[in-house]
Design a protein around this motif. Structure first.
Motif, PDB file in Angstrom:
ATOM      1  N   CYS A  31     -11.085  -2.441 -21.075  1.00 25.91           N
ATOM      2  CA  CYS A  31     -11.959  -1.439 -21.430  1.00 25.91           C
ATOM      3  C   CYS A  31     -11.434  -0.102 -20.658  1.00 25.91           C
ATOM      4  O   CYS A  31     -11.138  -0.157 -19.682  1.00 25.91           O
ATOM      5  CB  CYS A  31     -13.137  -1.796 -20.577  1.00 25.91           C
ATOM      6  SG  CYS A  31     -14.411  -0.527 -20.575  1.00 25.91           S
ATOM      7  N   CYS A  34     -13.722   0.605 -17.409  1.00 26.64           N
ATOM      8  CA  CYS A  34     -13.793  -0.182 -16.259  1.00 26.64           C
ATOM      9  C   CYS A  34     -12.864  -1.111 -16.288  1.00 26.64           C
ATOM     10  O   CYS A  34     -12.840  -2.044 -15.489  1.00 26.64           O
ATOM     11  CB  CYS A  34     -15.321  -1.036 -16.410  1.00 26.64           C
ATOM     12  SG  CYS A  34     -15.635  -2.210 -17.535  1.00 26.64           S
ATOM     13  N   GLY A  36     -12.835  -3.782 -18.272  1.00 28.50           N
ATOM     14  CA  GLY A  36     -13.222  -5.257 -18.633  1.00 28.50           C
ATOM     15  C   GLY A  36     -12.758  -5.774 -19.655  1.00 28.50           C
ATOM     16  O   GLY A  36     -11.885  -4.877 -20.393  1.00 28.50           O
ATOM     17  N   CYS A  65     -16.642  -3.104 -24.814  1.00 23.48           N
ATOM     18  CA  CYS A  65     -16.602  -4.026 -23.471  1.00 23.48           C
ATOM     19  C   CYS A  65     -17.720  -5.192 -23.366  1.00 23.48           C
ATOM     20  O   CYS A  65     -18.670  -4.739 -23.450  1.00 23.48           O
ATOM     21  CB  CYS A  65     -16.580  -2.734 -22.273  1.00 23.48           C
ATOM     22  SG  CYS A  65     -16.496  -3.560 -20.768  1.00 23.48           S
ATOM     23  N   CYS A  70     -21.949  -1.468 -19.155  1.00 19.93           N
ATOM     24  CA  CYS A  70     -20.573  -0.789 -19.496  1.00 19.93           C
ATOM     25  C   CYS A  70     -20.731  -0.638 -21.047  1.00 19.93           C
ATOM     26  O   CYS A  70     -21.318   0.333 -21.559  1.00 19.93           O
ATOM     27  CB  CYS A  70     -19.355  -1.422 -18.916  1.00 19.93           C
ATOM     28  SG  CYS A  70     -18.019  -0.113 -19.557  1.00 19.93           S
ATOM     29  N   THR A  72     -18.857   0.128 -23.139  1.00 14.18           N
ATOM     30  CA  THR A  72     -18.102   1.040 -23.750  1.00 14.18           C
ATOM     31  C   THR A  72     -17.153   0.838 -25.130  1.00 14.18           C
ATOM     32  O   THR A  72     -16.643  -0.494 -25.046  1.00 14.18           O
ATOM     33  CB  THR A  72     -16.904   1.780 -22.982  1.00 14.18           C
ATOM     34  OG1 THR A  72     -17.694   2.104 -21.631  1.00 14.18           O
ATOM     35  CG2 THR A  72     -16.092   2.744 -23.409  1.00 14.18           C
TER      36      THR A  72
HETATM   37 ZN    ZN Z   1     -16.122  -1.629 -19.708  1.00  9.49          ZN
END
Ligand code: ZN
Length: 190
Positions: A31, A34, A36, A65, A70, A72
């Motif tokens: 991600c 973050c 992730g 993500c 999150c 995203t």
């Molecule tokens: Zn993320």
């Protein structure tokens, strides 16, 4: 040149493979916000420009993500889809690059085989020569093109910078402008 390229099945297979490579790179990075894990979240596309496209062309590769809170979205650059344009990137490049303008015979071919109107061709020309060159992406990318390409002749002036046959030059040009195809880039649907 453009007609031969657009009806060459290898083009679509190659572009698909490049998009899959770009997607794999994006996924490996995780991600962008973050770090992730990214899950596949492809979104549907209905590209125009060529009859009999492989079924994979109904989806733009994209990720989301997996981390709650999150989520995203991360969309890798694409050599197939030029932002939100409904036509394939290859069509937008090749049709816009017609050096001698659009003759009546060519226009007939474009309308019948590719479904592109004269109006659309005019909008694409404007996008290359006015909108694209005003983006931060282009201003940065330009420094890699020395001497600078002639903006009034885009995208033909860009195709000329690459080596190889028509197909190879087309793919190189699509690769060059690929960063503009992500959601983060400034891009209007045209
Ligand atoms: Zn993320």
């Amino acid at each position: 040149m453009f007609a031969a390229c657009l009806s060459d099945g290898r083009l679509y297979e190659l572009l698909q493979r490049f998009d899959e490579d770009l997607a794999a790179e994006q996924r490996a990075c995780g991600c962008p916000r973050c770090g992730g894990v990214l899950h596949s979240a492809r979104y549907p596309r209905k590209p125009r420009g060529f009859a009999g496209l492989p079924p994979d062309y109904n989806r733009r590769l994209s990720f989301c993500c997996a981390r709650a809170g999150c989520r995203t979205r991360a969309t890798p650059p694409s050599l197939r889809f030029l932002g939100r344009k409904v036509y394939l990137g290859a069509v937008v490049v090749l049709v816009s690059a017609l050096r001698c303008g659009v003759t009546p015979a060519r226009m007939r071919y474009l309308e019948e085989r590719v479904g592109v109107s004269r109006h659309t061709v005019m909008r694409w020309r404007k996008w290359w020569c006015e909108e694209l060159i005003a983006t931060p992406f282009w201003r940065a990318a330009c420094s890699r093109l020395m001497p600078p390409v002639e903006h009034a002749d885009l995208p033909a002036s860009l195709l000329e910078r690459f080596m190889g046959d028509a197909l190879e030059r087309l793919i190189s040009a699509l690769r060059f402008i690929a960063p503009i195809t992500t959601e983060s880039a400034t891009m209007h649907a045209i």
